[in-house]
Design a protein around this motif. Structure first.
Motif: not given
Lengths: 261, 261
Positions: B110-120, B146-155, B217-222
């Motif tokens: 299980v992971g939690l991530a958010t964006a830093d420029r074009t990276m999760m 762009e390549l990961t489920s995390l990133g695409r969910a973020y998008l 009030g929070l950044p978008v997470y994935a």
DNA sequence: AAAGCCATTTCCACTAAGTGGAATTAAGGG
DNA sequence: CCCTTAATTCCACTTAGTGGAAATGGCTTT
């Protein structure tokens, strides 16, 4: 003369950058968001300056803005830079796996830390617990230098002038118990000099033992081993200290043998 | 007119601070030390400027100087600020324990991530493995958006304008396979819109499923769940997706109920 | 050793970039 | 709707930062 006025010409560094870093530092562990006013208070900077610098830090991705409450929080960038620091660290790369193995073998916690101003910060902290096997706990956690075995081992490892500078800072920090505390610190330092390690029970029922790791071209680190839920006994401290010394020797061998890039 | 020249008067931010941050960013994961020359190359800044800014960063404790080889490495401060970011994060505080429990219960990562420029970047990544029980792996690790489920969910979770801005950046980044890749990304995004999650096998034999977490009030997470050593099947993806949706709902409930300071 | 060759740091004249107090705008509270 | 409080923008001032050029300092080569 002498005492050249800072920030004339630029030889001493860059004021804005220094201030910007100070703003990032204002976000101590546990705080979520800070408004510009709060930041101005904590850093002593003029409010308009803070306003501009926080904006810059948002543009640079170091802070996230919470528009609704006109405040800011540290952005994800800071942990990715932190991660870069950890993956770059030649010491952690060299001995991280050994630390894990040692923790499992000896059934105790193993940690590696270095200094950030007057605090020791963990680069790695491997907690051994009988049930959950082993799990590595938060890197980046800070503990006070003067109160911990890690900190005192570090003090024993650094140059004397730097050590005295830090000891003065501790004196200023803790109003009471200064004499006794400083004496304790010096005792720990000479323990390191005589036995290679020092033992401290900072938290109740936790015995911690630490030793410095001094290597050319690297900051001084401190390696520690600790055990929870024990009654503090000299015999136990000696035993763990012996483990630690042996392990530190192994670590230094590995570190000495690394390619210098 | 318009397009006001940056850095006149100061409304746009502070140039030196921006540059200083860029220098810190030049230390990508895996690099140990960088000399001023190398930093100048990577950042495109004049060498004398780099020289002054690195000195400032050393004074501020963000860089350690390696005198012998005239180079610098990230100092321990950066991980302590990173740690402050993690302990401050209301999202991680609220759902970190739940993530651990869920990982154990479902027997998956299980992971939690958010964006830093074009990276999760991972705020937390709990890896489940049948043997070593569970251990939480490096926060701060980056994976391409762009390549990961995390990133695409973020998008899928961010505002449309911001999304299009990022998609343009990906186009610029990867010369080949652009059309196909972008189509895949859009497919994943609509999968999120329809099913609540998207599934991607970025790495071979790893199935990953992610969903966005959007809160005022929070950044978008994935949030993601993943499983190693499986053959990718739609049925399995659906099953994990269902777990993930249920878990995300629980998380959002907890997060909605937190005191707004 | 001495000389040459790097790369890094310091110098310095120039001026644009940053500063902070004052004015303005925006956000809650009664 | 007006008033209070805090953040932001303005703006004249000038210092602090800039970057090209010179100097320094390490290292290697003969």
């Amino acid at each position: 003369m002498a005492q050249a006025r800072r920030y004339a010409g630029g030889i001493d560094g860059n004021r804005s950058l220094e201030r910007g870093v100070e703003i990032l530092r204002a976000f101590r562990p546990g705080v979520d968001t800070l408004g510009n006013g709060e930041i101005a208070e904590r850093t002593g900077l003029p409010r308009s300056t803070v306003s501009r610098l926080t904006r810059t830090l948002v543009n640079s991705g170091m802070l996230d803005e919470v528009r609704a409450e006109r405040s800011y929080r540290l952005a994800a960038s800071v942990i990715s830079i932190g991660h870069a620091m950890r993956t770059g660290s030649p010491v952690l790369n060299a001995i991280g796996a050994m630390m894990r193995a040692e923790s499992a073998k000896r059934r105790l916690n193993v940690g590696l830390a270095t200094a950030d101003r007057t605090m020791m910060v963990y680069l790695e902290s491997i907690r051994y617990s009988p049930r959950a096997a082993l799990r590595n706990v938060v890197a980046g956690q800070q503990v006070p230098m003067e109160l911990t075995s890690l900190g005192r081992a570090y003090l024993a490892g650094i140059a004397a002038v730097e050590r005295e500078r830090l000891l003065k800072l501790f004196k200023r920090r803790s109003a009471a118990a200064t004499r006794m505390l400083l004496a304790e610190v010096r005792t720990s330092i000479s323990a390191v000099e005589h036995n290679g390690y020092c033992a401290v029970s900072w938290q109740p029922a936790v015995l911690a033992v630490a030793t410095p790791i001094v290597l050319e071209g690297l900051p001084v680190y401190a390696l520690n081993m600790s055990l929870q839920n024990v009654d503090r006994s000299a015999a136990l401290a000696n035993e763990i200290g012996a483990y630690l010394n042996a392990f530190a020797v192994k670590c230094k061998e590995v570190l000495a043998g690394r390619e210098p890039e």
